[in-house]
Write an enzyme that holds these catalytic residues in place. Sequence first.
Site, PDB file in Angstrom:
ATOM      1  N   THR A  15       0.684  -1.273   0.089  1.00 44.83           N
ATOM      2  CA  THR A  15       0.147  -0.068  -0.192  1.00 44.83           C
ATOM      3  C   THR A  15       0.805   1.225   0.046  1.00 44.83           C
ATOM      4  O   THR A  15       2.090   1.198   0.295  1.00 44.83           O
ATOM      5  CB  THR A  15      -0.958   0.089   1.208  1.00 44.83           C
ATOM      6  N   ASP A  16       0.249   2.386  -0.271  1.00 42.92           N
ATOM      7  CA  ASP A  16       0.833   3.681  -0.041  1.00 42.92           C
ATOM      8  C   ASP A  16       0.415   4.274   1.239  1.00 42.92           C
ATOM      9  O   ASP A  16      -0.040   3.581   2.224  1.00 42.92           O
ATOM     10  CB  ASP A  16       0.104   4.588  -1.174  1.00 42.92           C
ATOM     11  N   SER A  17       0.800   5.576   1.459  1.00 48.71           N
ATOM     12  CA  SER A  17       0.801   6.042   3.137  1.00 48.71           C
ATOM     13  C   SER A  17      -0.635   6.168   3.339  1.00 48.71           C
ATOM     14  O   SER A  17      -0.842   6.188   4.429  1.00 48.71           O
ATOM     15  CB  SER A  17       1.448   7.231   3.094  1.00 48.71           C
ATOM     16  N   GLY A  18      -1.749   5.981   2.372  1.00 52.89           N
ATOM     17  CA  GLY A  18      -2.957   5.954   3.043  1.00 52.89           C
ATOM     18  C   GLY A  18      -3.689   4.665   3.014  1.00 52.89           C
ATOM     19  O   GLY A  18      -4.942   4.625   3.211  1.00 52.89           O
ATOM     20  N   VAL A  20      -3.983   2.142   0.594  1.00 53.74           N
ATOM     21  CA  VAL A  20      -4.612   1.730  -0.691  1.00 53.74           C
ATOM     22  C   VAL A  20      -3.381   1.071  -1.428  1.00 53.74           C
ATOM     23  O   VAL A  20      -2.266   1.588  -1.476  1.00 53.74           O
ATOM     24  CB  VAL A  20      -5.238   3.126  -1.349  1.00 53.74           C
TER      25      VAL A  20
END
Length: 137
Positions: A15-18, A20
């Site tokens: 995932t990314d930092s969010g 997602v």
Amino acid sequence: MSEFIWPIRVYYEDTDSGGVVYHSNYLNFMERARTEWLRAMHLEQDDVVKNYGILFVVHSLSINYLKPALFNEALLVKTSIERLSRASIVFAQSIVRMDAENNEQVLTKGTIKIVSLGVEQKRPVPLPEAIYEQFLK
């Protein structure tokens, strides 16, 4: 094999930092499902290279991102053959999640063309008959 389903779990590293799933990781999930599909047919890719002198390589692909996958979700990667020729396979793949009512939510759809590449020739070659016949089942 009409449809192959491979379960996956979204890890933090996907995932990314969010939280997602990062866009290229959907392709990784699809790649793993195709590898497991081959394995389910008792075709290990390293054995195919050694015994038949061919590699399965991505020629082209198209992917549509419909809904985001999130950290820690359990997903299913669905794989089926859309088209089979003597030297290539076009796969239809989708990544889905099941909601609380057990309804399928399609997150991503992809079409991936895989070519049978001769190890020595470095060009497309026909699939060995034994492998081609397995793909027809």
